[in-house]
Structure formats: structure tokens, C-alpha cells
Motif scaffolding. Structure first.
Motif, mmCIF file in Angstrom:
data_model
loop_
_atom_site.group_PDB
_atom_site.id
_atom_site.type_symbol
_atom_site.label_atom_id
_atom_site.label_comp_id
_atom_site.label_asym_id
_atom_site.label_seq_id
_atom_site.Cartn_x
_atom_site.Cartn_y
_atom_site.Cartn_z
ATOM 1 N N UNK A 250 0.829 -1.203 0.000
ATOM 2 C CA UNK A 250 0.000 0.000 0.000
ATOM 3 C C UNK A 250 0.862 1.251 0.000
ATOM 4 N N UNK A 251 0.300 2.308 -0.555
ATOM 5 C CA UNK A 251 0.825 3.652 -0.373
ATOM 6 C C UNK A 251 -0.285 4.450 0.295
ATOM 7 N N UNK A 252 0.063 5.150 1.369
ATOM 8 C CA UNK A 252 -0.941 5.850 2.170
ATOM 9 C C UNK A 252 -0.445 7.251 2.495
ATOM 10 N N UNK A 253 -1.363 8.210 2.487
ATOM 11 C CA UNK A 253 -1.043 9.569 2.898
ATOM 12 C C UNK A 253 -1.670 9.829 4.260
ATOM 13 N N UNK A 254 -0.857 10.230 5.223
ATOM 14 C CA UNK A 254 -1.343 10.507 6.569
ATOM 15 C C UNK A 254 -1.994 11.889 6.633
ATOM 16 N N UNK A 255 -2.596 12.197 7.780
ATOM 17 C CA UNK A 255 -3.373 13.425 7.926
ATOM 18 C C UNK A 255 -2.551 14.693 7.689
ATOM 19 N N UNK A 256 -1.253 14.658 7.998
ATOM 20 C CA UNK A 256 -0.423 15.857 7.833
ATOM 21 C C UNK A 256 0.240 15.920 6.460
ATOM 22 N N UNK A 257 -0.107 14.987 5.570
ATOM 23 C CA UNK A 257 0.461 14.979 4.226
ATOM 24 C C UNK A 257 1.641 14.044 4.047
ATOM 25 N N UNK A 258 2.100 13.423 5.121
ATOM 26 C CA UNK A 258 3.215 12.475 5.022
ATOM 27 C C UNK A 258 2.813 11.255 4.200
ATOM 28 N N UNK A 259 3.676 10.847 3.264
ATOM 29 C CA UNK A 259 3.401 9.692 2.421
ATOM 30 C C UNK A 259 4.120 8.469 2.986
#
Length: 266
Positions: free
Chosen positions: A130-139
Motif C-alpha cells: 500500500x501507499x498511504x497519505x497521513x493526515x499531515x500529508x506524510x506519504x
């Protein structure tokens, strides 16, 4: 009704990251939307919230027929992947009624099961990376493509089934299977639930790994979908307490069909 403060439709992971970083800095609430096939109102947005729609992220980036994997963006529709891998004599086994609109990112976020969970497991069992983007924009890049992978923490499992509460899934590496050559099926009526469970055990043992679906329908549901104004008509008479749709999948149409029939008759 669309009540959101704004609707954003990014085309890439970088754009998703930029949107979430901005929302995080300005304390704007975000609701992620995929194919909008869920029935639990998880994609509903309030007037002060921003909708992040992944409908434009629909690229099937690669299909590796030898490794039997597919790399896709989260907005790819389930049926689109099923059709794309078919020319390679491969199959993506997850299947559900909303296949024509449900997105792969959404099926991972909700850990969808579908009709063939008894054979292939939940969506959790079909995701390799998976590739996921966290709430603060971190990938978070966990785009691993190996089935046999024991390299440390399995980060993807944090996000599968999380309903978007921990991050937004943007890309996936999915496990494909060889395309089945046989699909024997039967619809069976059962007098009580004990008979249903006994039938499941009998068919699973008798088919020797061919059983791919065992879907139970209660009498009230069966009558609902086989009585006008519903378009369906009852292939088996109404009035039985339970109905079971049984499916097998294998590699030899003639032999598998004979085995399926013999097991059912016994």
C-alpha cells in the motif's frame, strides 16, 4: 445531498498529500470518498467538511503476469481490474455486487469480503502493498510486491479496514490468481440452519479445495428478490427457511463438474 464546504479531486499521490497538508495546517475536517457504494454513511460530509474524492485516480499502472500482481491507483473500479487481468488468464478474486462502482482503495479501507471470502479470504489477504497519505500529508510507502515477505512490521495492515481514519490509501499492489476454468454452481433449499452448516462442511470436504462461494439467503430475503416488482423469479419454490448459493472454481471443467455434482448428490 452534497453539503461539503468543498470538493477536491486529485489525480496523484502528490496532490493528495498537498491537500491533506493544507487541511491539517488549517484544521479542516476531511471525508474521503471512493465509489460511494457503502451503506453505513461513512462517506457523508457535513457543511464544514472537505470531500477528498479519488475518482480521478484510476490508473492501472502495471500488471505483472509472471509475478501475478497488479499495481493500481486507489480510484480504480473493481470491475475494471477484473477485466484488465482477464486477457492474461489471471483473475482478481474479490467480487461483490457493487463491482462496477466500488473502488479498490475503498475495498481495502473497508476490508471488503465479497462472495468468495470462503476461498480467497478478505481484501486483507489480497493486498501485498500500500501507499498511504497521513493526515499531515506524510506519504507512507509500503508498496511491497512479494507474497513471501517477512521483512519487519507489516505496515499495510494498519490501514486495511481502518475506514480512512488513519490515512488515505492512494496506491495498491494486489495479488492476482490464475483464471479458473470451471465454475460449477448450484442453488439449494434447506429446511433448517443445522442443515445449512452440515451442507457447508460436506461440500467443502467433498470438493477438496474447489469450493469458492457459499452464500446463505434467509426466506424473507429470497421472497423479496423473487416477488414482483422485483425482476427475479424463484428458480426454487418460495417457502423454504433457507437457500444457499454454492459455487466451485477449478482447472478442469469436466472433472470438476462431475465432482461437484457427485458431492451435491451424496
Amino acid at each position: 445531498r452534497l453539503q461539503a464546504r468543498a470538493l477536491v479531486r486529485p489525480r496523484s499521490t502528490a496532490e493528495v498529500s498537498a491537500v491533506l497538508a493544507w487541511c491539517h495546517a488549517h484544521r479542516v475536517k476531511v471525508v474521503t470518498q471512493g465509489g460511494l457504494t457503502g451503506l453505513v454513511h461513512g462517506a457523508d460530509a457535513a457543511p464544514d467538511e472537505l470531500i477528498l474524492s479519488l475518482e480521478r485516480m484510476r490508473d492501472i499502472e502495471s500488471i505483472d503476469a509472471r509475478q501475478r500482481t497488479a499495481t493500481v491507483q486507489a480510484g480504480v473500479v473493481l470491475q475494471a481490474l477484473q477485466e484488465a487481468v482477464e486477457p492474461h488468464d489471471l483473475a482478481f478474486p474479490l467480487d461483490l455486487g457493487a463491482r462496477g462502482s466500488a473502488t479498490l482503495g475503498g475495498t481495502a479501507a473497508t476490508n471488503a469480503g465479497g462472495n468468495r471470502v470462503i476461498r480467497y479470504g478478505m481484501m486483507r489477504d489480497m493486498v501485498l502493498g500500500l501507499e498511504v497519505v497521513l493526515a499531515d500529508g506524510t506519504v507512507v510507502d509500503a508498496m511491497h510486491g512479494l507474497i513471501k515477505n517477512n521483512a519487519g512490521y507489516d505496515l499495510k495492515q494498519w490501514f486495511i479496514g481502518s475506514e480512512g481514519t488513519l490515512g488515505v490509501i492512494t496506491r495498491l499492489v494486489l495479488r492476482l490468481r490464475e483464471k479458473p476454468q470451471s465454475h460449477p454452481m448450484a442453488l439449494v433449499a434447506a429446511p433448517d440452519f443445522e442443515s445449512v452448516t452440515a451442507l457447508l462442511k460436506h461440500m467443502d470436504r467433498g470438493l477438496g479445495g474447489l469450493l469458492s462461494a457459499f452464500e446463505v439467503m434467509w426466506q424473507s430475503f429470497y421472497e423479496l428478490v423473487t416477488t414482483a416488482p422485483a425482476k427475479g423469479r424463484p428458480p426454487i419454490a418460495q417457502g423454504h427457511p433457507y437457500y444457499v448459493l454454492i459455487e466451485g472454481q477449478g482447472a478442469d471443467r469436466e472433472a470438476d463438474g462431475a465432482r461437484f455434482l457427485a458431492t451435491l448428490e451424496s
